[in-house]
Structures are given as C-alpha cells and as structure tokens.
Design an enzyme around this catalytic site. Structure first.
Site, short mmCIF file in Angstrom:
data_model
loop_
_atom_site.label_atom_id
_atom_site.label_comp_id
_atom_site.label_asym_id
_atom_site.label_seq_id
_atom_site.Cartn_x
_atom_site.Cartn_y
_atom_site.Cartn_z
N LYS A 51 0.73 -1.48 -0.24
CA LYS A 51 0.15 0.44 -0.28
C LYS A 51 0.53 1.03 0.40
CE LYS A 51 -2.57 -0.43 4.18
NZ LYS A 51 -1.41 -1.40 4.52
N ARG A 75 -8.45 2.99 10.22
CA ARG A 75 -7.84 1.27 10.33
C ARG A 75 -9.62 1.04 11.49
NH1 ARG A 75 -2.15 2.28 9.71
NH2 ARG A 75 -1.47 -0.39 10.30
N ARG A 96 11.25 -7.44 5.13
CA ARG A 96 11.24 -5.35 4.47
C ARG A 96 12.83 -4.50 5.51
NH1 ARG A 96 6.05 -2.88 4.51
NH2 ARG A 96 5.68 -3.25 6.62
N ARG A 98 12.37 -2.74 11.16
CA ARG A 98 10.81 -2.11 12.39
C ARG A 98 10.67 -3.73 12.98
NH1 ARG A 98 6.55 0.18 7.86
NH2 ARG A 98 5.12 -0.58 10.38
N ARG A 156 -0.69 -8.08 13.79
CA ARG A 156 -0.63 -7.06 12.82
C ARG A 156 -1.77 -7.76 11.86
NH1 ARG A 156 4.54 -4.74 10.38
NH2 ARG A 156 3.23 -3.20 9.10
P1 AMP Z 1 1.36 1.20 9.37
O1 AMP Z 1 3.31 1.75 8.81
O2 AMP Z 1 0.80 1.90 8.53
O3 AMP Z 1 1.94 -0.44 8.74
O4 AMP Z 1 2.06 1.63 10.77
C1 AMP Z 1 2.25 1.24 11.61
C2 AMP Z 1 2.14 1.63 12.86
O5 AMP Z 1 1.02 2.44 13.12
C3 AMP Z 1 0.43 0.23 13.19
O6 AMP Z 1 0.97 -0.71 13.70
C4 AMP Z 1 -0.28 0.70 14.42
O7 AMP Z 1 0.25 0.41 15.83
C5 AMP Z 1 0.12 2.82 13.94
N1 AMP Z 1 -1.00 2.73 13.33
C6 AMP Z 1 -1.27 3.50 12.16
N2 AMP Z 1 -2.04 3.79 11.12
C7 AMP Z 1 -2.68 3.63 12.50
C8 AMP Z 1 -4.17 3.98 12.95
N3 AMP Z 1 -4.27 4.61 11.40
N4 AMP Z 1 -5.07 3.83 13.75
C9 AMP Z 1 -3.84 2.95 14.80
N5 AMP Z 1 -2.71 3.03 14.98
C10 AMP Z 1 -2.54 3.29 13.85
#
Ligand code: AMP
Length: 212
Positions: free
Chosen positions: A13, A88, A125, A157, A168
């Site tokens: 994404k 989310r 990654r 990460r 996740r």
């Molecule tokens: P991502 O880079 O989008 O995979 O986000 C990494 C982490 O950030 C996620 O696993 C959540 O812990 C937090 N996070 C990102 N976006 C959101 C969201 N919209 N709501 C809640 N937590 C978020």
C-alpha cells in the site's frame, strides 16, 4: 480527489500510494509514517504510541483521529489526498465522514495479497530513517547494510518481526477488514487490485482503474 488505499500490512500500500500520489500531485498521508516520526521526535503522542506500535496493536482512535484531521486540514490537502493506513477502525472511518460528509472519500483502492506472502514480504523488509524501503530478496539495497539512496543504515522495523507481523494481521482481520463492507454499504467506488507482480505494472493497473 480523496482516495483511500486499503489492504493488509505488507500488501505494498505504502509503495503504491506514494507512486500514485506523485502521479496525481496530491499529498500521500500515511498515519504509520506520521506516528513513527512522532516516536523519533519524542513528542507526547510518540511517547504514548511507541510501545503500542512495537506490539503491532492500534494506537487509540482519539489520538490518531486528532492527528489525521489536523493533517487533512492543512493547505496542501485542499485539492485532495491519498490516505494510507487510515481509517483502520469503524470509529476512524466515521470521523472521516463527519469531517467531509458522505463517505468522506471519492474512491478506495483495495490491494489484495495472500497472507503467507504478506509474512514473507514484511519479515524481509528493511528501512532507513529517511523512509526508503528495501527487501532482502526482492529489492536489496545496492549498498549492503546502508541505504543506497541516502547512505543511512538500514534496519528491520521492530514491528516487522515475525511475531508482531502475525498480531498485525490479526488486528487487520478483526478491526480493519470490516471497513470493506462499511464502504461497500455506502457504495463507495472500490477498485480491487491484485498486489502481486512488478511494481510498475501494479501502479499502471491502479492508475487505469482510477481513470476508468
Ligand atoms: P503502518 O506503517 O501503516 O503499518 O503503521 C504502523 C503502526 O502504526 C501500526 O501497526 C499501528 O500501531 C500504528 N498505526 C498506524 N496507523 C494507525 C491508525 N490509523 N490507527 C491506529 N494505529 C495506527
């Protein structure tokens, strides 16, 4: 155009959203990136979010919603934007409806990938602190342990480790996947794109779908 990119973690994404945002000349708004920046800056939000993110759980809705609404209210977002990683949860989607009316969006792009492929992608990654992304098998850095674009060290990460990836994925299935029905009920245009294959080809499929 207000667009949402939806799909499981590791679907690509972020990569695709960045490319499409550049084509459409609208900002790419990724709540994960914003939260990682808050952690790196040691802000109050970052301090609250850090351990939650390391576990692969969701940061509380009220914090993420406030951060996102602030961002979309900025000048550069008046002509539209691409949301990546938000909403989310249903509460987050409702906040978007409240801010913009209707479904809050013009269309969604759902990037579909098999869960096993997701685990392979995420656990391989590697990233640098400037947001450049690599994969140990699919897209290794040309500079070994350093980023071949900016020279910063590359690393895995915390939340890309296998155990956290499984969490996740569960969180995605339980809380985020229901948004597909949420938006279908609202008759939002949803382009479903198979997220497997060459990056350029996937970008082309998305651009074609958006122009159709
Ligand atoms: P991502 O880079 O989008 O995979 O986000 C990494 C982490 O950030 C996620 O696993 C959540 O812990 C937090 N996070 C990102 N976006 C959101 C969201 N919209 N709501 C809640 N937590 C978020």
């Amino acid at each position: 155009m207000r667009l949402l990119f939806l799909g499981p973690p590791g679907a690509g994404k972020g990569t695709q959203a960045k490319r499409v945002a550049a084509h459409l000349e609208i900002p790419h708004i990724a709540t994960g990136d914003m939260l990682r920046q808050a952690v790196a800056d040691g802000t109050e939000l970052g301090l609250k979010a850090r351990s939650i993110m390391e576990r692969g759980d969701l940061v509380p809705d009220d914090l993420v919603i406030a951060m996102l609404i602030d961002r979309v209210n900025r000048e550069d977002a008046t002509g539209g934007f691409i949301l990546d990683g938000f909403p989310r949860t249903t509460a987050q989607a409702e906040a978007l409806e409240e801010r913009f009316g209707g479904a809050g969006l013009d269309a969604a792009v759902l990037i579909d990938v098999d869960p096993e492929e997701v685990v392979r992608r995420i656990s391989g990654r590697r990233v640098c602190n400037n947001g450049h992304v690599f994969h140990i098998d699919d897209a290794p850095s040309g500079a070994g342990e350093l980023c071949d674009q900016c020279g910063e060290p590359i690393y895995q990460r915390e939340d890309d480790q296998a155990e956290t990836v499984r969490n996740r994925l569960n969180v995605y299935r339980e809380l985020t996947e229901p948004l597909i029905s949420f938006y279908r009920e609202r008759e939002l245009t949803m382009h479903v794109i198979e997220g497997v294959g060459e990056l350029d080809e996937i970008t082309r499929l998305i651009m074609d779908a958006l122009h159709s």
